[in-house]
Design a protein around this motif. Structure first.
Motif, PDB file in Angstrom:
ATOM      1  N   ARG A 212      70.058  70.236  22.237  1.00 31.65           N
ATOM      2  CA  ARG A 212      69.104  71.154  22.846  1.00 31.65           C
ATOM      3  C   ARG A 212      67.657  70.667  22.705  1.00 31.65           C
ATOM      4  O   ARG A 212      66.725  71.470  22.743  1.00 31.65           O
ATOM      5  N   THR A 213      67.454  69.389  22.552  1.00 29.72           N
ATOM      6  CA  THR A 213      66.091  68.875  22.449  1.00 29.72           C
ATOM      7  C   THR A 213      65.317  69.254  23.707  1.00 29.72           C
ATOM      8  O   THR A 213      65.722  68.914  24.823  1.00 29.72           O
ATOM      9  N   PRO A 214      64.187  69.968  23.571  1.00 39.51           N
ATOM     10  CA  PRO A 214      63.462  70.429  24.760  1.00 39.51           C
ATOM     11  C   PRO A 214      62.902  69.273  25.588  1.00 39.51           C
ATOM     12  O   PRO A 214      62.485  68.238  25.058  1.00 39.51           O
ATOM     13  N   VAL A 215      62.913  69.459  26.902  1.00 36.58           N
ATOM     14  CA  VAL A 215      62.421  68.467  27.855  1.00 36.58           C
ATOM     15  C   VAL A 215      61.172  69.039  28.528  1.00 36.58           C
ATOM     16  O   VAL A 215      61.186  70.159  29.036  1.00 36.58           O
ATOM     17  N   ARG A 216      60.085  68.268  28.511  1.00 37.78           N
ATOM     18  CA  ARG A 216      58.855  68.698  29.180  1.00 37.78           C
ATOM     19  C   ARG A 216      58.987  68.466  30.679  1.00 37.78           C
ATOM     20  O   ARG A 216      59.320  67.367  31.115  1.00 37.78           O
ATOM     21  N   VAL A 217      58.717  69.513  31.452  1.00 35.05           N
ATOM     22  CA  VAL A 217      58.847  69.442  32.908  1.00 35.05           C
ATOM     23  C   VAL A 217      57.540  69.900  33.536  1.00 35.05           C
ATOM     24  O   VAL A 217      57.052  70.995  33.231  1.00 35.05           O
ATOM     25  N   VAL A 218      56.975  69.071  34.395  1.00 36.64           N
ATOM     26  CA  VAL A 218      55.749  69.416  35.120  1.00 36.64           C
ATOM     27  C   VAL A 218      55.968  69.260  36.628  1.00 36.64           C
ATOM     28  O   VAL A 218      55.795  70.196  37.401  1.00 36.64           O
TER      29      VAL A 218
ATOM     30  N   ASN B 119      52.982  88.096  34.604  1.00 30.05           N
ATOM     31  CA  ASN B 119      53.910  87.018  34.972  1.00 30.05           C
ATOM     32  C   ASN B 119      53.155  85.914  35.693  1.00 30.05           C
ATOM     33  O   ASN B 119      52.217  86.181  36.452  1.00 30.05           O
ATOM     34  N   ALA B 120      53.578  84.704  35.457  1.00 30.49           N
ATOM     35  CA  ALA B 120      52.985  83.581  36.180  1.00 30.49           C
ATOM     36  C   ALA B 120      53.363  83.671  37.656  1.00 30.49           C
ATOM     37  O   ALA B 120      54.462  84.086  38.015  1.00 30.49           O
ATOM     38  N   ARG B 121      52.418  83.267  38.508  1.00 31.29           N
ATOM     39  CA  ARG B 121      52.704  83.224  39.930  1.00 31.29           C
ATOM     40  C   ARG B 121      53.555  81.995  40.247  1.00 31.29           C
ATOM     41  O   ARG B 121      53.794  81.152  39.382  1.00 31.29           O
ATOM     42  N   ALA B 122      53.989  81.893  41.496  1.00 34.68           N
ATOM     43  CA  ALA B 122      54.903  80.810  41.870  1.00 34.68           C
ATOM     44  C   ALA B 122      54.312  79.439  41.583  1.00 34.68           C
ATOM     45  O   ALA B 122      55.033  78.498  41.250  1.00 34.68           O
TER      46      ALA B 122
ATOM     47  N   ALA C 291      55.781  75.218  36.774  1.00 39.23           N
ATOM     48  CA  ALA C 291      55.551  76.345  37.672  1.00 39.23           C
ATOM     49  C   ALA C 291      56.908  76.857  38.158  1.00 39.23           C
ATOM     50  O   ALA C 291      57.842  76.083  38.354  1.00 39.23           O
ATOM     51  N   PRO C 292      57.026  78.170  38.347  1.00 35.23           N
ATOM     52  CA  PRO C 292      58.312  78.708  38.815  1.00 35.23           C
ATOM     53  C   PRO C 292      58.827  78.051  40.088  1.00 35.23           C
ATOM     54  O   PRO C 292      60.037  77.933  40.281  1.00 35.23           O
TER      55      PRO C 292
END
Length: 358
Positions: free
Chosen positions: A151-157, A310-313, A281-282
């Motif tokens: 479950r090592t977190p992955v950074r996603v941009v 909540n964050a926008r799209a 971003a969503p």
């Protein structure tokens, strides 16, 4: 694709009637890695049922479904074959193998998915409250292995990032690594995994640390596959020992900018406005959906939520704490993670910021 549906309650004259149902052995023991469970059910239907009942639709690909008491496993019989009687009043039987992965649980049949001779599908709930008597059975013992997902977190941009799925297989009793476990995969809309294989699946085997790593793949569009661990049972083949659902655990990132409005002596109450971005971003990845909390440190040192948005799209967010009391506050932005059986996300707490109001 879905076949035509028949509501058994809509027309009592055309309803499928379910008589005696039983699963044998009712108290099964997994010996040598495998045990065969036999379900037998008496069915009556004026329209007639085929000799082999084998539903193929996505929403009901199994003739009989039994669910464990802890809801974590199910025994699935893909087909039923008529062994006595006629198409309108007969006895049908199904066979399925289970392994230690199914052990240590009690099961109850909860549904039947039947296909009439003319292709119509009949879905029936089974058990308490349904009017159809079910059947219960148990599989003694305990699972032998645990498959532990990485479950090592992955950074996603950008959404173009890649990750490498990985698991560790350990002996459940000793927690020691299991080397040589053969690894396979089950996709969401694929068939249920085979309890027994004559040859190992094609994804390789665990190393001396019990570790297995797959090939790098994209972080977007993962279909929540299950990774399967098979153990060699001599000449009897390979038995399914455990499995785990695995998709990327996404690391949530964020930034923040604080602005204080009001509090200029005019009598208006002050507001603290925090703007920023959340990554991903969503619109890029579903892990971006979720609440953004503005928290204030209380006198006892705990963090209390004073505003949420909540964050926008596009990942932008604005959180406003209205009627903020005058004084100096220690504030921070918290974006909690989402717990998910397959992956989810790892949240973030931004560094606290001193903000003076009034």
């Amino acid at each position: 694709m879905s076949g035509p549906q028949v509501d058994p309650a809509a027309d009592a004259g055309s309803a499928v009637s379910v008589g005696e149902m039983r699963v044998e052995p009712a108290a099964a023991e997994v010996a040598g890695g495998f045990v065969t469970l036999t379900v037998t059910v008496d069915l009556q239907d004026s329209a007639g049922l085929p000799d082999v009942i084998a539903p193929q639709w996505i929403d009901a690909p199994y003739a009989v479904v039994a669910v464990a008491d802890d809801r974590r496993e199910a025994v699935l019989w893909p087909t039923l074959t008529r062994v006595a009687g006629s198409a309108t009043d007969g006895t049908w039987r199904g066979l399925v193998e289970v392994t230690p992965m199914w052990a240590g649980r009690t099961y109850a049949v909860e549904s039947l998915h039947l296909v009439r001779s003319d292709g119509e599908q009949v879905d029936l709930g089974v058990g308490p409250g349904t009017g159809v008597a079910g059947a219960t059975f148990s599989v003694a013992g305990q699972p032998t292995w645990d498959v532990v997902p990485d479950r090592t977190p992955v950074r996603v941009v950008s959404g173009q990032e890649r990750w490498t799925p990985g698991i560790t297989v350990v002996n459940r009793a000793t927690q020691q690594p299991v080397s040589g476990a053969a690894i396979g995969v089950q996709h969401v809309f694929g068939p249920a995994p085979s309890a027994r294989l004559q040859t190992p699946p094609g994804l390789g085997a665990t190393d001396f640390r019990g570790r297995w790593s797959g090939s790098p793949e994209g972080v977007v569009g993962v279909d929540r596959p299950f990774y399967l661990a098979y153990g060699k049972r001599g000449t009897r083949g390979w038995s399914l020992e455990d499995r785990t659902c695995l998709e990327p655990t996404v690391k949530i990132q964020a930034n923040s900018r604080y602005t204080v409005l009001g509090g200029d002596g005019s009598g208006d109450r002050s507001s603290v406005v925090v703007e920023g971005n959340v990554w991903p971003a969503p619109v890029i990845h579903s892990a971006g959906y979720g609440p953004v909390h503005l928290q204030r440190r209380a006198a006892d040192g705990s963090w209390q939520v004073v505003a949420t948005a909540n964050a926008r799209a596009n990942g932008r967010y604005t959180v406003t704490w209205t009627d903020a009391p005058a004084g100096r506050h220690e504030l921070r932005i918290r974006r909690p993670g989402i717990t998910d059986v397959c992956g989810g996300s790892a949240g973030t707490n931004l560094a606290s910021v001193p903000v003076t109001v009034g």
